[in-house]
Scaffold this motif. Structure first.
Motif, PDB file in Angstrom:
ATOM      1  N   CYS A  99       0.838  -1.209   0.000  1.00 51.70           N
ATOM      2  CA  CYS A  99       0.000   0.000   0.000  1.00 51.70           C
ATOM      3  C   CYS A  99       0.867   1.251   0.000  1.00 51.70           C
ATOM      4  O   CYS A  99       2.001   1.231   0.488  1.00 51.70           O
ATOM      5  N   ASN A 103      -0.702   9.530  -0.814  1.00 52.32           N
ATOM      6  CA  ASN A 103      -0.393   9.637  -2.240  1.00 52.32           C
ATOM      7  C   ASN A 103      -1.328  10.574  -2.979  1.00 52.32           C
ATOM      8  O   ASN A 103      -1.310  10.630  -4.201  1.00 52.32           O
ATOM      9  N   GLU A 157      -9.657   3.225  -2.544  1.00 49.27           N
ATOM     10  CA  GLU A 157      -8.395   3.211  -3.283  1.00 49.27           C
ATOM     11  C   GLU A 157      -8.497   2.406  -4.575  1.00 49.27           C
ATOM     12  O   GLU A 157      -9.269   1.443  -4.672  1.00 49.27           O
ATOM     13  N   TYR A 181      -7.224  -3.948 -12.778  1.00 49.67           N
ATOM     14  CA  TYR A 181      -7.531  -3.019 -11.693  1.00 49.67           C
ATOM     15  C   TYR A 181      -8.797  -3.432 -10.950  1.00 49.67           C
ATOM     16  O   TYR A 181      -9.701  -4.049 -11.517  1.00 49.67           O
ATOM     17  N   THR A 243      -8.041   9.747 -10.041  1.00 49.46           N
ATOM     18  CA  THR A 243      -6.731   9.094  -9.964  1.00 49.46           C
ATOM     19  C   THR A 243      -5.648   9.891 -10.687  1.00 49.46           C
ATOM     20  O   THR A 243      -4.459   9.650 -10.468  1.00 49.46           O
ATOM     21  N   LEU A 246      -3.052  11.528  -8.320  1.00 51.29           N
ATOM     22  CA  LEU A 246      -2.040  10.791  -7.565  1.00 51.29           C
ATOM     23  C   LEU A 246      -0.696  11.513  -7.609  1.00 51.29           C
ATOM     24  O   LEU A 246      -0.264  11.969  -8.673  1.00 51.29           O
ATOM     25  N   ASP A 249       2.026   8.315  -9.829  1.00 45.83           N
ATOM     26  CA  ASP A 249       1.060   7.595 -10.643  1.00 45.83           C
ATOM     27  C   ASP A 249       1.419   6.119 -10.733  1.00 45.83           C
ATOM     28  O   ASP A 249       2.455   5.671 -10.208  1.00 45.83           O
ATOM     29  N   VAL A 250       0.566   5.340 -11.391  1.00 43.36           N
ATOM     30  CA  VAL A 250       0.741   3.892 -11.417  1.00 43.36           C
ATOM     31  C   VAL A 250       2.091   3.474 -12.002  1.00 43.36           C
ATOM     32  O   VAL A 250       2.801   2.647 -11.404  1.00 43.36           O
ATOM     33  N   ILE A 253       4.815   4.148  -9.454  1.00 48.68           N
ATOM     34  CA  ILE A 253       4.765   3.218  -8.319  1.00 48.68           C
ATOM     35  C   ILE A 253       5.412   1.889  -8.685  1.00 48.68           C
ATOM     36  O   ILE A 253       6.250   1.358  -7.954  1.00 48.68           O
ATOM     37  N   THR A 271      -3.028   2.079  -4.241  1.00 47.91           N
ATOM     38  CA  THR A 271      -2.309   3.267  -4.691  1.00 47.91           C
ATOM     39  C   THR A 271      -2.509   4.509  -3.835  1.00 47.91           C
ATOM     40  O   THR A 271      -1.983   5.571  -4.162  1.00 47.91           O
TER      41      THR A 271
END
Length: 308
Positions: A99, A103, A157, A181, A243, A246, A249-250, A253, A271
């Motif tokens: 986790c 963020n 989340e 996702y 999102t 963030l 971002d993905v 991460i 996230t």
């Protein structure tokens, strides 16, 4: 395409979900047919996947089109979602859930100095984990554990499900390692979280990670992700963000986490949560027995859980 784990006819099954038609298609019959008639290389199917872990571990890109063709040709195989019970997409995780804390900038500001650790907007991702026994599905009950916590909180989340093994993943290749996702609720016992300083205990009480209602494959939601994310408590809107806000971002991460740390198929990454958590109100608005929490993400779905 959407993938789910369901309870049907007394057992767990993995399926494809037709969200529009509200139907489930069991995946096992697809793999029991003569795969030589399809584009799939049957040599790649080492065994019939019976769990979501097995499906993700064995997944090949050609499966999406072939599954769609197969079930499109066999509409009679559809099962009404009213006849099944949606479980957590991966009911039995192999590793803890990773986790991210703080963020979203607005969330970092609303809990400034409340949870220990750095109080400013983070310049590096803040990682912690939740134990695997926390996972439940939509419509399952969140236990309040009133004997050990009086400050139960919610956190809507975006969950990222990893699809391939990888280490030291470049940011520009991050999407290649994503399977899909889901929606998650990082339920938190705030008094334990702050009392123990390190967040693991306060984040890892049994039933404190609802995930679901299914996994939406990455092909449906290509990067970059700009999805509305919301949380309602007893139908009152508490959290509302996107999102796209963030801090990390993905792709960032995945790239950062994988530095020296091997990601594996079936791993789940949460996230981070936006502003509006119960701790952030004055006075705080923590969950109590009987409350209903609905977390939803545009294009992914929603999960609903009551506190018991």
């Amino acid at each position: 395409m959407i993938f789910a784990t369901i309870e049907y006819e007394g057992g767990q099954q993995i399926c494809c979900v037709d969200q529009v038609g509200k139907r489930a298609f069991l995946i096992e019959p697809f793999f029991r047919q003569d795969l030589s008639e399809l584009a799939i290389d049957s040599n790649q199917v080492k065994k019939i996947p019976l769990t979501m872990n097995e499906f993700i571990e064995g997944y090949c890109d050609g499966w999406i089109d072939d599954l769609a063709l197969f079930f499109g040709s066999h509409p009679e195989m559809g099962i009404s979602l009213d006849e099944v019970r949606l479980l957590a997409p991966i009911p039995e995780l192999k590793r803890n859930i990773t986790c991210l804390g703080k963020n979203y900038a607005a969330h970092a500001e609303e809990i400034h100095g409340m949870t220990g650790g750095p109080s400013e907007i983070p310049t590096h991702p803040i990682y912690f984990t939740k134990a695997i026994h926390t996972v439940i599905g939509t419509k399952e009950e969140i236990l309040s554990h009133e004997n050990i916590t009086k400050k139960l909180d919610y956190e809507a989340e975006l969950a990222v499900v990893i699809g391939r093994k990888g280490i030291d993943i470049p940011k520009e290749k991050a999407e290649e390692y994503i399977f899909g996702y889901a929606v998650a609720n990082d339920v938190s016992a705030r008094d334990l979280q702050t009392g123990h300083v390190q967040w693991f205990k306060g984040k890892s009480l049994t039933t404190h990670c609802p995930i679901g209602p299914w996994i939406v494959h990455k092909s449906v939601l290509p990067l970059p992700l700009t999805l509305d994310i919301k949380c309602y408590v007893n139908e009152e809107l508490r959290q509302s963000a996107n999102t796209g806000e963030l801090i990390f971002d993905v792709p960032s991460i995945i790239s950062d986490l994988s530095r020296g740390y091997e990601l594996r198929p079936g791993d789940i990454i949460l996230t981070g949560t936006p502003a509006g958590v119960g701790m952030g109100f004055d006075p705080p608005r923590f969950l109590k027995s009987g409350d209903e929490v609905c977390c939803m993400i545009e294009g992914v779905g929603s999960i609903v859980n009551k506190v018991k």
